[in-house]
Design a protein around this motif. Structure first.
Motif, PDB file in Angstrom:
ATOM      1  N   VAL A   1       1.025 -17.113 -35.241  1.00  0.00           N
ATOM      2  CA  VAL A   1       1.605 -15.978 -35.956  1.00  0.00           C
ATOM      3  C   VAL A   1       0.503 -15.294 -36.755  1.00  0.00           C
ATOM      4  N   VAL A   2       0.369 -13.973 -36.587  1.00  0.00           N
ATOM      5  CA  VAL A   2      -0.664 -13.230 -37.322  1.00  0.00           C
ATOM      6  C   VAL A   2      -0.090 -12.129 -38.201  1.00  0.00           C
ATOM      7  N   ASP A   3       1.193 -11.802 -38.048  1.00  0.00           N
ATOM      8  CA  ASP A   3       1.778 -10.742 -38.861  1.00  0.00           C
ATOM      9  C   ASP A   3       3.267 -10.998 -39.038  1.00  0.00           C
ATOM     10  N   THR A   4       3.687 -11.092 -40.296  1.00  0.00           N
ATOM     11  CA  THR A   4       5.099 -11.307 -40.610  1.00  0.00           C
ATOM     12  C   THR A   4       5.656 -10.191 -41.494  1.00  0.00           C
ATOM     13  N   GLN A   5       4.973  -9.061 -41.540  1.00  0.00           N
ATOM     14  CA  GLN A   5       5.412  -7.977 -42.423  1.00  0.00           C
ATOM     15  C   GLN A   5       6.843  -7.517 -42.155  1.00  0.00           C
ATOM     16  N   LEU A   6       7.273  -7.592 -40.906  1.00  0.00           N
ATOM     17  CA  LEU A   6       8.623  -7.141 -40.558  1.00  0.00           C
ATOM     18  C   LEU A   6       9.578  -8.301 -40.280  1.00  0.00           C
ATOM     19  N   SER A   7       9.149  -9.512 -40.584  1.00  0.00           N
ATOM     20  CA  SER A   7       9.973 -10.685 -40.281  1.00  0.00           C
ATOM     21  C   SER A   7      11.226 -10.761 -41.139  1.00  0.00           C
ATOM     22  N   GLU A   8      11.075 -10.527 -42.418  1.00  0.00           N
ATOM     23  CA  GLU A   8      12.239 -10.638 -43.290  1.00  0.00           C
ATOM     24  C   GLU A   8      13.260  -9.541 -43.003  1.00  0.00           C
TER      25      GLU A   8
ATOM     26  N   HIS B   1      10.895  -9.369 -26.477  1.00  0.00           N
ATOM     27  CA  HIS B   1       9.469  -9.523 -26.738  1.00  0.00           C
ATOM     28  C   HIS B   1       8.722  -8.368 -26.088  1.00  0.00           C
ATOM     29  N   MET B   2       7.493  -8.149 -26.538  1.00  0.00           N
ATOM     30  CA  MET B   2       6.685  -7.076 -25.947  1.00  0.00           C
ATOM     31  C   MET B   2       5.215  -7.267 -26.278  1.00  0.00           C
ATOM     32  N   MET B   3       4.358  -6.760 -25.409  1.00  0.00           N
ATOM     33  CA  MET B   3       2.923  -6.714 -25.708  1.00  0.00           C
ATOM     34  C   MET B   3       2.707  -5.639 -26.764  1.00  0.00           C
ATOM     35  N   VAL B   4       1.820  -5.927 -27.713  1.00  0.00           N
ATOM     36  CA  VAL B   4       1.488  -4.957 -28.756  1.00  0.00           C
ATOM     37  C   VAL B   4       0.117  -4.354 -28.483  1.00  0.00           C
ATOM     38  N   GLN B   5      -0.829  -5.184 -28.083  1.00  0.00           N
ATOM     39  CA  GLN B   5      -2.168  -4.698 -27.732  1.00  0.00           C
ATOM     40  C   GLN B   5      -2.861  -5.709 -26.835  1.00  0.00           C
ATOM     41  N   HIS B   6      -3.957  -5.232 -26.190  1.00  0.00           N
ATOM     42  CA  HIS B   6      -4.682  -6.055 -25.227  1.00  0.00           C
ATOM     43  C   HIS B   6      -5.723  -6.972 -25.856  1.00  0.00           C
ATOM     44  N   ASP B   7      -6.501  -6.458 -26.802  1.00  0.00           N
ATOM     45  CA  ASP B   7      -7.653  -7.212 -27.292  1.00  0.00           C
ATOM     46  C   ASP B   7      -7.808  -7.087 -28.796  1.00  0.00           C
ATOM     47  N   PRO B   8      -7.506  -8.116 -29.592  1.00  0.00           N
ATOM     48  CA  PRO B   8      -6.994  -9.398 -29.123  1.00  0.00           C
ATOM     49  C   PRO B   8      -5.562  -9.239 -28.612  1.00  0.00           C
ATOM     50  N   PRO B   9      -5.134 -10.109 -27.710  1.00  0.00           N
ATOM     51  CA  PRO B   9      -3.787  -9.988 -27.157  1.00  0.00           C
ATOM     52  C   PRO B   9      -2.733 -10.332 -28.208  1.00  0.00           C
ATOM     53  N   LEU B  10      -1.949  -9.328 -28.574  1.00  0.00           N
ATOM     54  CA  LEU B  10      -0.882  -9.511 -29.551  1.00  0.00           C
ATOM     55  C   LEU B  10       0.467  -9.293 -28.876  1.00  0.00           C
ATOM     56  N   ILE B  11       1.412 -10.133 -29.245  1.00  0.00           N
ATOM     57  CA  ILE B  11       2.769 -10.088 -28.697  1.00  0.00           C
ATOM     58  C   ILE B  11       3.733 -10.064 -29.879  1.00  0.00           C
ATOM     59  N   ALA B  12       4.754  -9.237 -29.796  1.00  0.00           N
ATOM     60  CA  ALA B  12       5.789  -9.202 -30.835  1.00  0.00           C
ATOM     61  C   ALA B  12       7.087  -9.718 -30.233  1.00  0.00           C
ATOM     62  N   PHE B  13       7.851 -10.413 -31.054  1.00  0.00           N
ATOM     63  CA  PHE B  13       9.167 -10.872 -30.594  1.00  0.00           C
ATOM     64  C   PHE B  13      10.105 -11.039 -31.775  1.00  0.00           C
TER      65      PHE B  13
ATOM     66  N   PHE C   1       8.214 -11.006 -35.405  1.00  0.00           N
ATOM     67  CA  PHE C   1       6.956 -11.720 -35.598  1.00  0.00           C
ATOM     68  C   PHE C   1       5.926 -11.157 -34.634  1.00  0.00           C
ATOM     69  N   VAL C   2       4.694 -11.053 -35.091  1.00  0.00           N
ATOM     70  CA  VAL C   2       3.588 -10.690 -34.209  1.00  0.00           C
ATOM     71  C   VAL C   2       2.709 -11.920 -34.097  1.00  0.00           C
ATOM     72  N   VAL C   3       2.467 -12.330 -32.847  1.00  0.00           N
ATOM     73  CA  VAL C   3       1.636 -13.503 -32.602  1.00  0.00           C
ATOM     74  C   VAL C   3       0.416 -13.097 -31.784  1.00  0.00           C
ATOM     75  N   GLU C   4      -0.650 -13.840 -31.973  1.00  0.00           N
ATOM     76  CA  GLU C   4      -1.857 -13.641 -31.173  1.00  0.00           C
ATOM     77  C   GLU C   4      -1.943 -14.770 -30.155  1.00  0.00           C
ATOM     78  N   ALA C   5      -2.178 -14.408 -28.920  1.00  0.00           N
ATOM     79  CA  ALA C   5      -2.405 -15.412 -27.883  1.00  0.00           C
ATOM     80  C   ALA C   5      -3.793 -15.995 -28.100  1.00  0.00           C
ATOM     81  N   VAL C   6      -3.863 -17.323 -28.246  1.00  0.00           N
ATOM     82  CA  VAL C   6      -5.153 -17.975 -28.501  1.00  0.00           C
ATOM     83  C   VAL C   6      -5.633 -18.793 -27.306  1.00  0.00           C
ATOM     84  N   ARG C   7      -4.743 -19.033 -26.338  1.00  0.00           N
ATOM     85  CA  ARG C   7      -5.106 -19.738 -25.111  1.00  0.00           C
ATOM     86  C   ARG C   7      -3.988 -19.489 -24.104  1.00  0.00           C
TER      87      ARG C   7
END
Length: 193
Positions: free
Chosen positions: A133-140, A47-59, A145-151
């Motif tokens: 989950v906010v981005d699945t372009q590279l999932s297949e 997993h990794m941080m993708v960006q700070h604002d909004p906080p996006l994480i890829a795994f 997966f790219v997810v946004e932290a919402v809380r």
């Protein structure tokens, strides 16, 4: 001695298929999913941080993971960060499948209701991050997966606050002393506040 001879004498070639062992960026985490009244926990190191604002994480999570179906169908999960005192449990969680095991019961972990997503928080963890989950372009193609932290939630009352990192070969490094370099981060003052 020329550069080529020096490199060959001082540096050892490293297998590319083991590169993750050198670059593993973050702590070992536990990922929870909730689907059709079933909750699961899986251990994750990629997993990794993708960006700070909004906080996006890829795994990376693939169809070989029991949690994959729940993530795809619900589009939500919780990334929980265990303390060093949960290292053995985290490894053991990764050694069994949620298809056959209720991991919350087996490993004596307490699920807590999340505020926004359907996946549970883990009471014993240092932190829990509710994600969508906010981005699945590279999932297949790459199971990425790219997810946004919402809380996000932290438990500062836990005695054990150290995190640990999987080194990709069954060994782990443990966080130790923290060194404060905030004063030197002159270009990045907004992240040191």
């Amino acid at each position: 001695m020329n550069d080529d001879a020096y490199r060959q004498k001082q540096m050892e070639a490293y297998p590319l298929n083991k590169l993750a062992r050198l670059l593993e960026p973050g702590p070992l985490v536990l990922v929870t999913t909730g689907h059709q009244d079933n909750s699961n926990i899986m251990t994750m190191g990629f997993h990794m941080m993708v960006q700070h604002d909004p906080p996006l994480i890829a795994f990376v999570m693939g169809p070989w993971d029991f949690s994959h179906k729940a993530l795809v169908e619900t589009g939500t999960c919780v990334i929980a960060i265990p303390g060093a005192d949960l290292m053995e449990k985290a490894v053991d969680i990764g050694n069994c499948s949620g298809a056959e095991t209720d991991k919350f019961k087996r490993f004596n972990l307490d699920p807590l209701d999340a505020e926004i997503v359907g996946a549970p928080l883990i009471k014993q963890c240092l932190a829990n991050i509710e994600c969508r989950v906010v981005d699945t372009q590279l999932s297949e193609k790459y199971n990425l997966f790219v997810v946004e932290a919402v809380r996000a939630w932290v438990n500062r009352s836990r005695k054990e606050q150290r995190i640990f990192h999987h080194k990709g070969d069954g060994t782990f490094s443990l966080d130790g002393r923290t060194i404060d370099m905030k004063a030197r981060m002159t270009k990045w003052k907004e992240i040191t506040a």
